[in-house]
Write a protein that holds these residues in place. Structure first.
Motif, PDB file in Angstrom:
ATOM      1  N   HIS A 144       0.842  -1.196   0.000  1.00  0.00           N
ATOM      2  CA  HIS A 144       0.000   0.000   0.000  1.00  0.00           C
ATOM      3  C   HIS A 144       0.880   1.251   0.000  1.00  0.00           C
ATOM      4  CE1 HIS A 144       0.700  -0.548   4.393  1.00  0.00           C
ATOM      5  NE2 HIS A 144       0.682   0.769   4.413  1.00  0.00           N
ATOM      6  N   VAL A 145       0.325   2.330  -0.511  1.00  0.00           N
ATOM      7  CA  VAL A 145       1.028   3.609  -0.544  1.00  0.00           C
ATOM      8  C   VAL A 145       0.125   4.672   0.077  1.00  0.00           C
ATOM      9  CG1 VAL A 145       2.384   3.049  -2.597  1.00  0.00           C
ATOM     10  CG2 VAL A 145       0.158   4.143  -2.861  1.00  0.00           C
ATOM     11  N   GLU A 146       0.714   5.757   0.500  1.00  0.00           N
ATOM     12  CA  GLU A 146      -0.066   6.854   1.060  1.00  0.00           C
ATOM     13  C   GLU A 146      -0.744   7.632  -0.066  1.00  0.00           C
ATOM     14  OE1 GLU A 146       0.506  10.852   3.881  1.00  0.00           O
ATOM     15  OE2 GLU A 146       2.260   9.755   3.128  1.00  0.00           O
ATOM     16  N   ILE A 147      -2.007   7.961   0.136  1.00  0.00           N
ATOM     17  CA  ILE A 147      -2.726   8.826  -0.800  1.00  0.00           C
ATOM     18  C   ILE A 147      -2.953  10.164  -0.110  1.00  0.00           C
ATOM     19  CG2 ILE A 147      -4.777   9.151  -2.217  1.00  0.00           C
ATOM     20  CD1 ILE A 147      -5.127   6.170  -2.378  1.00  0.00           C
ATOM     21  N   SER A 155       5.465  16.264  -0.524  1.00  0.00           N
ATOM     22  CA  SER A 155       6.657  16.890   0.032  1.00  0.00           C
ATOM     23  C   SER A 155       7.814  15.916  -0.064  1.00  0.00           C
ATOM     24  CB  SER A 155       6.408  17.276   1.491  1.00  0.00           C
ATOM     25  OG  SER A 155       6.154  16.112   2.269  1.00  0.00           O
ATOM     26  N   ASP A 156       8.985  16.363   0.364  1.00  0.00           N
ATOM     27  CA  ASP A 156      10.164  15.487   0.335  1.00  0.00           C
ATOM     28  C   ASP A 156       9.952  14.256   1.202  1.00  0.00           C
ATOM     29  OD1 ASP A 156      11.433  17.231  -1.351  1.00  0.00           O
ATOM     30  OD2 ASP A 156      12.516  18.276   0.250  1.00  0.00           O
ATOM     31  N   SER A 157       9.206  14.431   2.303  1.00  0.00           N
ATOM     32  CA  SER A 157       8.986  13.310   3.225  1.00  0.00           C
ATOM     33  C   SER A 157       7.944  12.329   2.708  1.00  0.00           C
ATOM     34  CB  SER A 157       8.556  13.839   4.600  1.00  0.00           C
ATOM     35  OG  SER A 157       7.344  14.553   4.485  1.00  0.00           O
ATOM     36  N   SER A 158       7.186  12.726   1.682  1.00  0.00           N
ATOM     37  CA  SER A 158       6.154  11.845   1.122  1.00  0.00           C
ATOM     38  C   SER A 158       6.378  11.650  -0.372  1.00  0.00           C
ATOM     39  CB  SER A 158       4.769  12.428   1.384  1.00  0.00           C
ATOM     40  OG  SER A 158       4.643  13.711   0.806  1.00  0.00           O
ATOM     41  N   ALA A 159       7.650  11.499  -0.734  1.00  0.00           N
ATOM     42  CA  ALA A 159       8.000  11.416  -2.155  1.00  0.00           C
ATOM     43  C   ALA A 159       7.357  10.218  -2.839  1.00  0.00           C
ATOM     44  CB  ALA A 159       9.516  11.359  -2.308  1.00  0.00           C
ATOM     45  N   LYS A 160       7.123   9.154  -2.084  1.00  0.00           N
ATOM     46  CA  LYS A 160       6.544   7.950  -2.677  1.00  0.00           C
ATOM     47  C   LYS A 160       5.012   7.970  -2.642  1.00  0.00           C
ATOM     48  CE  LYS A 160      10.487   4.934  -1.681  1.00  0.00           C
ATOM     49  NZ  LYS A 160      10.939   3.673  -1.014  1.00  0.00           N
ATOM     50  N   ALA A 161       4.456   9.013  -2.049  1.00  0.00           N
ATOM     51  CA  ALA A 161       2.995   9.100  -1.949  1.00  0.00           C
ATOM     52  C   ALA A 161       2.392   9.517  -3.275  1.00  0.00           C
ATOM     53  CB  ALA A 161       2.613  10.104  -0.858  1.00  0.00           C
ATOM     54  N   ILE A 162       1.106   9.256  -3.425  1.00  0.00           N
ATOM     55  CA  ILE A 162       0.355   9.700  -4.590  1.00  0.00           C
ATOM     56  C   ILE A 162      -0.757  10.632  -4.109  1.00  0.00           C
ATOM     57  CG2 ILE A 162       0.882   7.697  -6.040  1.00  0.00           C
ATOM     58  CD1 ILE A 162      -1.723   6.425  -5.183  1.00  0.00           C
ATOM     59  N   THR A 163      -1.286  11.440  -4.986  1.00  0.00           N
ATOM     60  CA  THR A 163      -2.291  12.430  -4.616  1.00  0.00           C
ATOM     61  C   THR A 163      -3.649  12.035  -5.161  1.00  0.00           C
ATOM     62  OG1 THR A 163      -0.603  14.166  -4.637  1.00  0.00           O
ATOM     63  CG2 THR A 163      -2.898  14.873  -4.723  1.00  0.00           C
ATOM     64  N   ALA A 164      -4.688  12.235  -4.366  1.00  0.00           N
ATOM     65  CA  ALA A 164      -6.038  11.947  -4.815  1.00  0.00           C
ATOM     66  C   ALA A 164      -6.353  12.741  -6.081  1.00  0.00           C
ATOM     67  CB  ALA A 164      -7.040  12.290  -3.715  1.00  0.00           C
ATOM     68  N   THR A 165      -6.987  12.086  -7.035  1.00  0.00           N
ATOM     69  CA  THR A 165      -7.300  12.739  -8.309  1.00  0.00           C
ATOM     70  C   THR A 165      -8.705  13.310  -8.340  1.00  0.00           C
ATOM     71  OG1 THR A 165      -7.931  10.573  -9.220  1.00  0.00           O
ATOM     72  CG2 THR A 165      -5.670  11.317  -9.612  1.00  0.00           C
ATOM     73  N   PHE A 238      -7.568   3.420  -3.341  1.00  0.00           N
ATOM     74  CA  PHE A 238      -8.391   4.112  -2.355  1.00  0.00           C
ATOM     75  C   PHE A 238      -7.726   4.044  -0.986  1.00  0.00           C
ATOM     76  CE2 PHE A 238     -11.275   2.596  -5.618  1.00  0.00           C
ATOM     77  CZ  PHE A 238     -12.161   3.663  -5.793  1.00  0.00           C
ATOM     78  N   SER A 239      -7.892   5.086  -0.225  1.00  0.00           N
ATOM     79  CA  SER A 239      -7.467   5.100   1.171  1.00  0.00           C
ATOM     80  C   SER A 239      -8.596   5.680   2.004  1.00  0.00           C
ATOM     81  CB  SER A 239      -6.194   5.932   1.348  1.00  0.00           C
ATOM     82  OG  SER A 239      -5.755   5.906   2.699  1.00  0.00           O
ATOM     83  N   LEU A 240      -8.990   4.954   3.045  1.00  0.00           N
ATOM     84  CA  LEU A 240      -9.980   5.448   3.990  1.00  0.00           C
ATOM     85  C   LEU A 240      -9.228   5.946   5.210  1.00  0.00           C
ATOM     86  CD1 LEU A 240     -11.816   3.944   2.022  1.00  0.00           C
ATOM     87  CD2 LEU A 240     -13.095   3.066   3.992  1.00  0.00           C
ATOM     88  N   VAL A 241      -9.279   7.256   5.436  1.00  0.00           N
ATOM     89  CA  VAL A 241      -8.486   7.892   6.481  1.00  0.00           C
ATOM     90  C   VAL A 241      -9.401   8.447   7.564  1.00  0.00           C
ATOM     91  CG1 VAL A 241      -6.776   9.679   7.000  1.00  0.00           C
ATOM     92  CG2 VAL A 241      -6.708   8.483   4.796  1.00  0.00           C
ATOM     93  N   SER A 242      -9.143   8.070   8.817  1.00  0.00           N
ATOM     94  CA  SER A 242      -9.942   8.549   9.935  1.00  0.00           C
ATOM     95  C   SER A 242      -9.751  10.056  10.101  1.00  0.00           C
ATOM     96  CB  SER A 242      -9.528   7.834  11.222  1.00  0.00           C
ATOM     97  OG  SER A 242     -10.083   8.459  12.358  1.00  0.00           O
ATOM     98  N   CYS A 243     -10.853  10.786  10.101  1.00  0.00           N
ATOM     99  CA  CYS A 243     -10.777  12.244  10.264  1.00  0.00           C
ATOM    100  C   CYS A 243     -10.315  12.617  11.663  1.00  0.00           C
ATOM    101  CB  CYS A 243     -12.139  12.872   9.990  1.00  0.00           C
ATOM    102  SG  CYS A 243     -12.672  12.752   8.267  1.00  0.00           S
TER     103      CYS A 243
END
Length: 259
Positions: A144-147, A155-165, A238-243
């Protein structure tokens, strides 16, 4: 040692396209896994005195097609691997003619019902002949990867992350989403993911592959952000993230194929 069970697909268990609904398939996968574990003497009834029970850690489904409404299909399951921490269980899906329509692989752990931590499997005794060792012929689940939220630049600390489209949707878990363990039921997660698509999406496509990776427990009243990243027209993560906790509860991938 394999274990098989047949199911009839009623209209209630069919999707609008007249085939077995994915959430019902997941429900029956859990049902047959439970029945097989009980027959081997390692099911939840055998652990009731310990205050522990089986829960899913990961599930991957890979299908070429789905059985039709008003027909029978057969699920066959076997234990692929078993160690002190996890058990890997596989499944095949056959239509009533015996044709294989797909496979599934699952990873299970035993949950301590008081601490909600991994209880381990060392208290369970499984005969060597009960472990098939037959490999499930589908690709292993990817990591899994961070979305990141929609409109956020990595950012530099989340270089491997992807962004929600697409912009996030919000959902609050309700009474009917919660199971015996007082956390969100797997089938409810699947239903929530399927509902991120339109009727037209599934009229033209079917779920070829679904990957679920459970990261933290979702509970009654939790509100989650549903973050979605579309790689292309048929593949999404998909990522379900607790608010409240700002923790990812579930990571999933869904691949659609044309009908």
């Amino acid at each position: 040692m394999e274990y098989s069970q047949s199911f009839f697909i009623s209209a209630n268990e069919s999707n609008p396209e007249g085939e077995l609904a994915v959430n019902i398939l997941v429900s029956n996968i859990i049902e047959i896994a439970t029945a097989h574990a009980n027959s081997l003497g390692i099911g939840n009834p055998s652990m009731e005195h310990l205050g522990a029970g089986w829960v899913l850690s990961r599930l991957t489904i890979d299908m070429t097609s789905y059985p039709k409404c008003n027909t029978q299909y057969t699920l066959t399951t076997w234990v692929e691997a078993f160690n002190r921490h996890f058990s890997t269980r596989c499944f095949s899906v056959k239509d009533e003619s015996g044709k294989i329509l797909g496979y599934a692989r699952s990873v299970w752990m035993v949950l301590d019902l008081k601490t909600h931590e991994n209880f381990g499997l060392s208290h369970l005794s499984l005969p060597e002949e009960a472990i098939s060792g037959d490999v499930c012929p589908i690709e292993p689940q990817a990591k899994h990867v961070e979305i990141l939220p929609y409109g956020t630049a990595p950012s530099d600390s989340s270089a491997k992350a992807i962004t929600a489209t697409v912009p996030e949707n919000l959902y609050s878990f309700k009474y009917n989403d919660i199971d015996f363990y007082r956390h969100v039921n797997t089938v409810r997660y699947v239903t929530l993911l399927l509902n991120q698509y339109s009727l037209g999406d599934f009229d033209s496509h079917y779920v070829k592959r679904l990957e679920l990776s459970f990261l933290h427990e979702g509970s009654f009243g939790d509100t989650v952000e549903i973050r979605r990243h579309d790689y292309n027209a048929g593949n999404a993560a998909f990522s379900l993230v607790s608010c409240e906790k700002r923790l990812p509860i579930l990571f999933a991938r869904m691949s659609l194929a044309e009908r």
